[in-house]
Each structure stands twice: as structure tokens, then as C-alpha cells.
Design a protein around this motif. Structure first.
Motif, PDB file in Angstrom:
ATOM      1  N   LYS A   6       0.863  -1.277  -0.001  1.00 34.70           N
ATOM      2  CA  LYS A   6       0.190  -0.094   0.115  1.00 34.70           C
ATOM      3  C   LYS A   6       0.647   1.163   0.015  1.00 34.70           C
ATOM      4  CE  LYS A   6      -3.721   2.280   2.681  1.00 34.70           C
ATOM      5  NZ  LYS A   6      -4.606   2.226   3.785  1.00 34.70           N
ATOM      6  N   VAL A   7       0.608   2.024  -1.023  1.00 31.05           N
ATOM      7  CA  VAL A   7       1.482   3.187  -1.253  1.00 31.05           C
ATOM      8  C   VAL A   7       1.350   4.241  -0.346  1.00 31.05           C
ATOM      9  CG1 VAL A   7       2.615   4.796  -2.942  1.00 31.05           C
ATOM     10  CG2 VAL A   7       2.260   2.378  -3.639  1.00 31.05           C
ATOM     11  N   ARG A   8       2.251   5.203   0.076  1.00 28.12           N
ATOM     12  CA  ARG A   8       1.799   6.238   0.997  1.00 28.12           C
ATOM     13  C   ARG A   8       2.567   7.624   0.314  1.00 28.12           C
ATOM     14  NH1 ARG A   8      -1.480   9.790   3.524  1.00 28.12           N
ATOM     15  NH2 ARG A   8      -1.049  10.048   5.791  1.00 28.12           N
ATOM     16  N   LYS A   9       1.905   8.198  -0.728  1.00 26.73           N
ATOM     17  CA  LYS A   9       2.701   9.215  -1.498  1.00 26.73           C
ATOM     18  C   LYS A   9       3.033  10.385  -0.576  1.00 26.73           C
ATOM     19  CE  LYS A   9       2.920   9.200  -5.679  1.00 26.73           C
ATOM     20  NZ  LYS A   9       4.270   8.561  -6.336  1.00 26.73           N
ATOM     21  N   SER A  10       4.075  11.075  -1.042  1.00 25.80           N
ATOM     22  CA  SER A  10       4.593  12.347  -0.302  1.00 25.80           C
ATOM     23  C   SER A  10       3.632  13.265  -0.227  1.00 25.80           C
ATOM     24  CB  SER A  10       5.653  12.704  -0.799  1.00 25.80           C
ATOM     25  OG  SER A  10       6.313  13.930  -0.047  1.00 25.80           O
ATOM     26  N   GLU A  11       2.809  13.517  -1.391  1.00 25.76           N
ATOM     27  CA  GLU A  11       1.862  14.628  -1.406  1.00 25.76           C
ATOM     28  C   GLU A  11       0.789  14.307  -0.671  1.00 25.76           C
ATOM     29  OE1 GLU A  11       1.504  12.667  -5.615  1.00 25.76           O
ATOM     30  OE2 GLU A  11       3.141  13.147  -3.704  1.00 25.76           O
ATOM     31  N   ASP A  12       0.393  13.245  -0.123  1.00 23.93           N
ATOM     32  CA  ASP A  12      -0.793  12.901   0.601  1.00 23.93           C
ATOM     33  C   ASP A  12      -0.626  13.151   2.055  1.00 23.93           C
ATOM     34  OD1 ASP A  12      -2.198  12.482  -1.851  1.00 23.93           O
ATOM     35  OD2 ASP A  12      -1.677  10.267  -1.809  1.00 23.93           O
ATOM     36  N   ARG A  13       0.743  12.921   2.440  1.00 24.85           N
ATOM     37  CA  ARG A  13       0.972  13.028   3.713  1.00 24.85           C
ATOM     38  C   ARG A  13       0.451  14.464   4.344  1.00 24.85           C
ATOM     39  NH1 ARG A  13       7.517  12.409   4.223  1.00 24.85           N
ATOM     40  NH2 ARG A  13       7.255  13.753   2.429  1.00 24.85           N
ATOM     41  N   GLY A  14       0.342  14.382   5.729  1.00 23.71           N
ATOM     42  CA  GLY A  14       0.025  15.808   6.354  1.00 23.71           C
ATOM     43  C   GLY A  14       1.130  16.490   6.338  1.00 23.71           C
ATOM     44  N   TYR A  15       0.869  17.949   6.237  1.00 21.97           N
ATOM     45  CA  TYR A  15       2.019  18.827   5.957  1.00 21.97           C
ATOM     46  C   TYR A  15       1.863  20.286   6.816  1.00 21.97           C
ATOM     47  CZ  TYR A  15       5.109  22.506   3.785  1.00 21.97           C
ATOM     48  OH  TYR A  15       6.269  23.255   3.584  1.00 21.97           O
ATOM     49  N   THR A  23       7.237  20.377   7.904  1.00 22.77           N
ATOM     50  CA  THR A  23       7.116  19.017   8.243  1.00 22.77           C
ATOM     51  C   THR A  23       6.024  18.185   7.622  1.00 22.77           C
ATOM     52  OG1 THR A  23       6.705  17.588  10.346  1.00 22.77           O
ATOM     53  CG2 THR A  23       5.787  19.755  10.174  1.00 22.77           C
ATOM     54  N   HIS A  24       6.553  16.917   7.261  1.00 25.24           N
ATOM     55  CA  HIS A  24       5.378  16.134   6.486  1.00 25.24           C
ATOM     56  C   HIS A  24       5.087  14.951   7.581  1.00 25.24           C
ATOM     57  CE1 HIS A  24       7.021  18.135   2.987  1.00 25.24           C
ATOM     58  NE2 HIS A  24       5.919  17.489   2.436  1.00 25.24           N
ATOM     59  N   HIS A  25       4.124  14.608   7.621  1.00 20.19           N
ATOM     60  CA  HIS A  25       3.525  13.791   8.697  1.00 20.19           C
ATOM     61  C   HIS A  25       2.980  12.348   8.035  1.00 20.19           C
ATOM     62  CE1 HIS A  25       4.051  16.726  11.236  1.00 20.19           C
ATOM     63  NE2 HIS A  25       2.789  17.360  11.263  1.00 20.19           N
ATOM     64  N   THR A  26       3.667  11.036   7.982  1.00 19.12           N
ATOM     65  CA  THR A  26       3.051   9.977   7.346  1.00 19.12           C
ATOM     66  C   THR A  26       1.760   9.450   8.177  1.00 19.12           C
ATOM     67  OG1 THR A  26       5.223   9.389   6.866  1.00 19.12           O
ATOM     68  CG2 THR A  26       3.794   7.569   6.818  1.00 19.12           C
ATOM     69  N   PHE A  27       1.676   9.838   9.542  1.00 18.14           N
ATOM     70  CA  PHE A  27       0.463   9.109  10.488  1.00 18.14           C
ATOM     71  C   PHE A  27      -0.161  10.505  11.016  1.00 18.14           C
ATOM     72  CE2 PHE A  27       3.637   5.807  10.434  1.00 18.14           C
ATOM     73  CZ  PHE A  27       2.912   4.756   9.759  1.00 18.14           C
ATOM     74  N   PHE A  29      -0.845  13.585  13.262  1.00 20.45           N
ATOM     75  CA  PHE A  29       0.044  13.931  14.238  1.00 20.45           C
ATOM     76  C   PHE A  29      -0.286  15.418  14.609  1.00 20.45           C
ATOM     77  CE2 PHE A  29       3.985  16.315  15.666  1.00 20.45           C
ATOM     78  CZ  PHE A  29       4.537  15.495  16.520  1.00 20.45           C
ATOM     79  N   GLY A  30      -0.445  15.851  15.918  1.00 19.26           N
ATOM     80  CA  GLY A  30      -0.736  17.261  16.072  1.00 19.26           C
ATOM     81  C   GLY A  30      -2.271  17.463  15.590  1.00 19.26           C
ATOM     82  N   ASP A  31      -2.353  18.538  14.681  1.00 16.47           N
ATOM     83  CA  ASP A  31      -3.501  19.099  14.026  1.00 16.47           C
ATOM     84  C   ASP A  31      -3.701  18.293  12.995  1.00 16.47           C
ATOM     85  OD1 ASP A  31      -3.771  21.282  16.001  1.00 16.47           O
ATOM     86  OD2 ASP A  31      -2.819  22.634  14.781  1.00 16.47           O
ATOM     87  N   TYR A  32      -2.859  17.371  12.360  1.00 13.53           N
ATOM     88  CA  TYR A  32      -3.247  16.489  10.989  1.00 13.53           C
ATOM     89  C   TYR A  32      -3.831  15.305  11.780  1.00 13.53           C
ATOM     90  CZ  TYR A  32      -2.676  13.203   7.303  1.00 13.53           C
ATOM     91  OH  TYR A  32      -2.816  12.296   6.264  1.00 13.53           O
ATOM     92  N   GLU A  33      -4.938  14.865  11.185  1.00 13.80           N
ATOM     93  CA  GLU A  33      -5.781  13.735  11.670  1.00 13.80           C
ATOM     94  C   GLU A  33      -6.007  12.909  10.285  1.00 13.80           C
ATOM     95  OE1 GLU A  33      -8.815  14.309  14.523  1.00 13.80           O
ATOM     96  OE2 GLU A  33      -7.312  15.428  15.937  1.00 13.80           O
ATOM     97  N   ASP A  34      -5.873  11.727  10.233  1.00 12.18           N
ATOM     98  CA  ASP A  34      -6.289  11.001   9.111  1.00 12.18           C
ATOM     99  C   ASP A  34      -6.598   9.625   9.680  1.00 12.18           C
ATOM    100  OD1 ASP A  34      -6.938   9.017   7.008  1.00 12.18           O
ATOM    101  OD2 ASP A  34      -5.315  10.256   5.585  1.00 12.18           O
ATOM    102  N   PRO A  35      -8.036   8.937  10.041  1.00 10.98           N
ATOM    103  CA  PRO A  35      -8.017   7.716  10.723  1.00 10.98           C
ATOM    104  C   PRO A  35      -7.704   6.500   9.963  1.00 10.98           C
ATOM    105  CG  PRO A  35     -10.137   9.029  10.497  1.00 10.98           C
ATOM    106  CD  PRO A  35      -9.142   9.717   9.764  1.00 10.98           C
ATOM    107  N   ALA A  36      -7.326   6.738   8.705  1.00 10.06           N
ATOM    108  CA  ALA A  36      -6.735   5.495   7.770  1.00 10.06           C
ATOM    109  C   ALA A  36      -5.250   5.499   8.149  1.00 10.06           C
ATOM    110  CB  ALA A  36      -6.764   6.087   6.045  1.00 10.06           C
ATOM    111  N   LEU A  46       5.894   9.059  12.238  1.00 11.89           N
ATOM    112  CA  LEU A  46       7.133   9.317  11.164  1.00 11.89           C
ATOM    113  C   LEU A  46       7.083  10.561  10.387  1.00 11.89           C
ATOM    114  CD1 LEU A  46       9.662   8.168   9.675  1.00 11.89           C
ATOM    115  CD2 LEU A  46       8.260   6.869   8.195  1.00 11.89           C
ATOM    116  N   ASN A  47       7.695  11.497  11.046  1.00 11.35           N
ATOM    117  CA  ASN A  47       7.650  12.862  10.533  1.00 11.35           C
ATOM    118  C   ASN A  47       9.008  13.151   9.866  1.00 11.35           C
ATOM    119  OD1 ASN A  47       5.192  13.337  11.715  1.00 11.35           O
ATOM    120  ND2 ASN A  47       5.980  14.294  13.514  1.00 11.35           N
ATOM    121  N   GLU A  48       8.669  13.740   8.669  1.00  6.30           N
ATOM    122  CA  GLU A  48      10.193  14.449   7.998  1.00  6.30           C
ATOM    123  C   GLU A  48      10.245  15.792   8.402  1.00  6.30           C
ATOM    124  OE1 GLU A  48      12.806  13.483   4.149  1.00  6.30           O
ATOM    125  OE2 GLU A  48      10.644  12.848   4.369  1.00  6.30           O
TER     126      GLU A  48
END
Length: 275
Positions: A6-15, A23-27, A29-36, A46-48
Motif C-alpha cells: 500500500k503506497v503512501r505518496k509524499s503529497e498525501d502526507r500531512g504537511y 514538516t510532513h506527517h506519515t501518520f 500528528f498534532g493538528d493533522y488527523e487521518d483515521p486511515a 514518522l515525521n520528516e
């Protein structure tokens, strides 16, 4: 059974861009929420991060999580309530066991250059661990065209064969979690085969989860990920910088994971292997 991808594209991460921090959020984090994307096994964050010169995260507290930073470029200054104070640079992994409670800060130690790092949070197998701190150093030479093990379970890290004179023993983590990193030249292909398959109920093999992340430091990179099954059965996943792929059902007795650099320049790839 073949692993699934299952691919996680960079542009779909939280930012978030706070001026001093990009910062980019794979999961979530903070104000970024994605139940998936609330976590993957014991992996929770995993933050970059890219932090501007002289800026950073002020003193704040953590409990339970084990938190570590993988420095891509620049210098990151760490201070904590246990008296640890260190500046880490490229090749370093700085690891903190928050356990029963710890306060720390992380700042860019440079006044002229940004610092770029991956920030990872993982849940340990036991709660209320004593707070701890450790740093490992893994130069680029140790990761050239091979996966070097950087983090391994505390009870197993001494069994890891470094396989390279520049690789020290892995940093110790308190769960069935392994992290490796590789620097792949163009055209180079490596195969990752886990030996960490656990035992499930009634002694049955318990497959692993893998997450492969391409570090966001080369816009011309193209990383191909597949399993070494018959070509007509295994999908080929293509990743660009900042992309990742979740792999489930990865059995150490079955096919390995093939990671290849089909782009230009060096591809920096981080791989997490967890139960």
C-alpha cells in the motif's frame, strides 16, 4: 501467501509550514488527523522535519514512547531532564526512551544551515520503563548499496552481524522493531530478507510488517520495490522522494523484498521491520 503493498505518496502526507519548521506527517500528528493512517503496528509517528537555523522544539515532556531521530543533514542539538546534552549530525541516530516520564528539547545547532531529520515514535512492549538515552553513529560508507541495521530489540542487538567494518551495534529498542537504512547508487538492487519472524498462537509463524520510506533529499530519485516472486505475481511499486510503501504479510521464509534505484543520483531508503 504473497505480501501486500500500500503506497503512501509524499503529497498525501500531512504537511505544515510554521516558518521555522516544515514538516510532513506519515501518520496522524498534532493538528493533522487521518483515521486511515493512525499508526502501523507499534509505529505511531514518522515525521520528516526541516528546522530553520537556530530554531527548534522547546522543552516538552513525553511518556511511554520511544522516540528517535535519524539525521539526514545539518546538526541537531538534544537536551533532556536526565542531563544528556549532545549535538548529532548526519549518520547519527539519537534515541530516547521516555518511559515513566522525560522532558527534552531539540534545536537546530547551526545559525546558518537548516537541519533535516526523520522523527520516529514507537510503542515499547512494556510500560513505565526507566527513561534512557543512546546514540548510534552509522557513516554513509556503512549504508552504501546495502541495508545497515541501525535499531534492533534490546535483547537481540548483540546477535546482529554488522557485516561491515564501519557499522557499530544497533541502538537498543524495547519492542520487536528493527530499522535499517541504505544508500543506493543508480542501477543498484538489494534484497531485504527478514530473520525476525515471530511466533503466533500455537507456534504458527507470525508475518512481519515493513514500511519503506524514501528520504526527501533527491528530486530525481526513482525507487522500485517488489518481492522476488515470479514476475507475473509480484507488483512493482515505484516511489519518489518522500514516498513510502506499507508491506504486510512479509514472511522471512518466503520471498525477499527487492529495492532498486532506477533514478538519477543516490537514493536514501529507510526500512522499518515490525510485528
Amino acid at each position: 501467501m504473497a505480501p501486500t503493498f500500500k503506497v503512501r505518496k509524499s503529497e498525501d502526507r500531512g504537511y505544515a509550514n510554521l516558518g521555522w519548521l516544515r514538516t510532513h506527517h506519515t501518520f496522524s500528528f498534532g493538528d493533522y488527523e487521518d483515521p486511515a493512517f493512525d499508526g502501523f503496528g507499534t509505529l505511531r509517528v514518522l515525521n520528516e522535519d526541516v528546522v530553520e537555523p537556530g530554531k527548534g522544539f522547546g522543552t516538552h515532556r513525553h511518556r511511554e514512547y520511544e522516540i528517535f531521530s535519524y539525521v539526514v543533514s545539518g546538526a541537531l542539538e538534544h537536551k533532556d531532564s536526565k542531563g544528556n546534552h549532545e549535538i548529532i549530525r548526519r549518520g547519527d541516530v539519537q534515541f530516547t526512551t521516555a518511559g515513566s516520564g522525560l522532558a527534552h528539547s531539540e534545536f537546530n545547532a547551526s545559525t546558518t544551515e537548516p537541519v533535516h531529520f526523520l522523527q520516529v515514535w514507537n510503542l515499547p512492549s512494556n510500560t513505565q520503563l526507566p527513561p534512557g538515552y543512546e546514540t548510534g553513529h552509522y557513516p554513509d560508507s556503512s549504508k552504501k548499496n546495502r541495508f545497515a541495521t541501525l535499531v534492533a530489540p534490546a535483547k537481540k542487538r548483540d546477535r546482529v552481524d554488522p557485516g561491515h567494518p564501519d557499522v557499530g551495534k544497533p541502538v537498543a529498542i524495547h519492542s520487536e522493531f528493527w530499522m535499517s537504512a541504505a544508500l543506493l547508487d543508480p542501477g543498484v538492487e538489494v534484497v531485504y530478507k527478514t530473520t525476525h519472524v515471530g511466533e503466533g498462537k500455537k507456534g504458527q509463524s507470525h508475518p512481519r510488517r515493513l514500511y519503506v520510506h524514501v528520504v526527501q533529499n533527491n528530486p530525481k530519485v526513482k525507487v522500485t520495490v517488489t518481492s522476488n516472486e515470479a514476475a507475473d505475481e509480484a507488483p512493482e511499486i515505484t516511489l519518489s522522494e518522500g514516498d513510502g510503501v506499507f508491506v504486510e504479510g512479509f514472511d522471512g521464509q518466503g520471498p525477499g523484498l527487492v529495492v532498486r534505484n532506477d533514478g538519477q543520483g543516490v537514493a536514501e531508503v529507510v526500512l522499518m521491520d515490525l510485528s
